[in-house]
Structure formats: structure tokens, C-alpha cells
Scaffold this active site. Sequence first.
Site, PDB file in Angstrom:
ATOM      1  CD  GLN A 179      -2.940  -1.103   2.309  1.00 21.17           C
ATOM      2  OE1 GLN A 179      -2.647  -0.503   3.339  1.00 21.17           O
ATOM      3  NE2 GLN A 179      -4.029  -1.848   2.222  1.00 21.17           N
ATOM      4  CD  GLU A 325      -6.677  -9.561  -0.183  1.00 23.63           C
ATOM      5  OE1 GLU A 325      -7.737  -9.563  -0.820  1.00 23.63           O
ATOM      6  OE2 GLU A 325      -5.921  -8.580  -0.138  1.00 23.63           O
TER       7      GLU A 325
END
Length: 460
Positions: A179, A325
Site C-alpha cells: 500500500q 489476505e
Amino acid sequence: MTDRTEQAPFWPAPTAPGAVDATVMVPGSKSVTNRALVLAAHSTEPGWVRRPLRSRDTVLMADALRAMGVQIDEVVNPAGGEAWRIIPAGMHGPATVDVGNAGTVMRFLPPVAALADGPVRFEGDARASERPLHGVIDALRELGARVDDEGRGALPLTVHGAGSLAGGAVEVDASASSQFISALLLSGPRFNKGLELRHTGRTLPSLPHIRMTVDMLRIAGAKVDAPQDGGTRDVWRVAPSALLGRDLTVDPDLSSAAPFLAAALVTGGRVTIPGWPRRTTQPGDRLRRLFTEMGGFCEVTDRGLTLTGSGRVHAITADLREVGELTPVVAAVAALADGESVLSGIAHLRLHETDRLSALAKEINGLGGDVTETEDGLRIRPTPLHGGVFHTYEDHRLATAAAVLGLAVDGVEVENVATTGKTLPDFPRLWTGMLAGADTRPFTGAARPWGDPETNETRG
């Protein structure tokens, strides 16, 4: 089967009465929704985001942009669709942004705030202050921004926007989170000199999310040179340019489909996820390969993706570096498999909503499991499991992993199942509906008249 309440402090995870056979329509992608909101806020004209995910993380993103002056209006379709109209404006402070514990909000918006006119304060949940932001903070300073974080490299912090940012070349170690790169790329077209970003770390997790960022930038009209196109390794270049308002429809969140597809695998049943795209940069698409290796059969048709379980769950050895994830649900399935599984490449999960590796080992072992942490992952040996409390640490993916275990283990009590609202609103109802064999669809709230979006009543 009794529909047990999700209002109690501990949610009794339902045990599967047999092989599931259901269609589950999962809501839109959080990753796509929040990237689309940022890009629309940077655009030179209004845009639309259709069928967005409405969850805690996306509402936090929308509210943060509103606090900086962006107008976001919402229209709901009686058939279940929703559209958000984003009208960009000159972003400004002073403003205070609550990031909750949303990585996309705490990392994507400081570069946006650097382009605003005035100070923007960023605060969040207690866990948010423990999550790394140094990659974004240090890079913004190198690019000409003023950021006050009292040397923490984390929240809380204040970005003193000057209305523009010089931009140019910068180096970032994004080993802790991809990110950091996406955050800078999303605002790169607005920097005066654009952006030339070089990743300097040894590893780079979650590459599909960076590819998603690049694809969405290009859809918005940005010129991006990326390693995925044969460019220089670990270097991204974004030319300064105006972004265009787009009409974007958000695909289903494929990672959120993980527990439902796992249910088909664990129970030897069948689950269909409508709208599964044939081409996507979403990491959740890797589920097709992972669950096939673990004993399922996947087929993508015009209807969507159908996964059929074989009645057996096989162990797996997998490098999940790019799709970290998915680890909690894959680990839960592995705890029910026929042999030892090894999941690697996921040391960075120690810095997510919680330390996911430690939490998974502790909670599965609390049910009688045999999970050990490795340097960069988990080793999972199947043993007979029993009921007990599964703590979630306010981590939505821990809660859905617990629900998967509950399919095969009676008496699993999930602490704070409401934390699934981060990405899967109304998860308990979707879950019990799936087990009842229903054609389940996410609740979208009160319906409104739907016609020409330009003329419908909206709310900001």
C-alpha cells in the site's frame, strides 16, 4: 437449522448439517471501491462508482474525502444496486480524518492531503497507531510535503497541505506493505513533476494490488510505466496529467468469497459466486488454484464461479506472498485437511489488522489444533478439533476463518463477529442463508427510486 443471533457477545458458528448447495452474491471489492474514490476525487470532472462496497472501510474513505471538500452523493437502486456520484472540488483543510483501522485510508490519503490547501489531521483506532506508515511519510517529505508525526512513522499525524506537491523521484521500502506504493501512485498524476518511484526492499508483498492500482490509474487517463509491462524492475513512473471522471462498476470482492467457497470444499458441497470476472487483478482470483489443489473443482461460466468439493480436503504447500489476505481462510481449511500444510511468504501479515500469524496459531491451537509459526508463515498439522472461543482481535478475516472451522467443529464461539462489517456487511445472515441452501444476496439497505442518476434524489 436455527438462525442463531449475532447480537450476543460470542456468535455460535453454525455447524454444517450436510453438503452446502447455494449461490452467494458477495458485495463489491473494497480495494477497487477505495481506489476508485481516490481517483475520482483527483479527477477534473464528476464520476460514478456503481455497486461499491458499503462497509466500515469504504465509509471511512468517503467520509474522509468529504471532510477535505469532495462531494459524494449516493443513490440506491430498488433492485439492489447502488451508485456513488463523486464531484471533485478544491480539497482543503483544516480537516480531521478518522482512518479507523483501514490500511487503504491511512496510507492512500496522506498524499491526497499533501495536495489539499491546509492541514489535515489523521487519527484512528488504537491498532492503527501500531501499523507502519513510515514508507508513505518519508516519501512525502522527500517529494516536498510537510508531515508532523513526532518521529513515530505512524498515526496520529498531520499533513500540512500546500495545494500542490513538487513530486519527482523517490525511493520506498515497501516490504511492510504494498500500500505504500499504491498510495503514492494514486496521487502521482497530480504531482507537478509526476512520480518516479523505486522500491528498494528485498521483498514486495501483494503485487496484484499494485497491478490493480496501475490498471485503475490507466482507466482514469493516467500514463503509467510499470514493471508488469516489461519496464524497469521495481520502478514505476507516472506522468503528470489530468484524470478523467469515469463511470466504473465494481466487481464482487473475490477475497470476501473465500469463506463461502471454503464451505463448499469443507462440506463436499457446491457454492456459486455470481459475477466472477474472467479477467481481474484481484488477489482473490488465486482461490481457484488454491482450492483446486486442496481438493475442489472450479468452473467459471457466464453465471460466475462454481466450486464443488470432492468430499476430501487435501493439505497444501503454498507461497502466499502475493495473496496474503487469503491466509486466514486457507489456514482454517488446512486445519481440516488430510495432512500437513505449509504456508509461506507471509511474514508481512504480522503488521496487518492484527498479527495474523500469531493470532491464527493461538486461536486454532485453542481449539485443539497444531499450528506453529515459521519465520515467514505457518505450519499446520491436522488434529481432532473441539469447540471453544475463537478471538478475532477486531480482524474481519479472523472472524470468517472461525466460521469456516465451525462448519466441521461443533461449539466454536466467535468473539465479535460484527468486525466482519469491515468488508462483509451482514456476514452472519449471508452465512446462515448459505447453509440453509438459500440464494443469498447482501442486504443493501432501504431502496430508493432509480432512474436517471442525474435526476434522482441523492444524499451527500
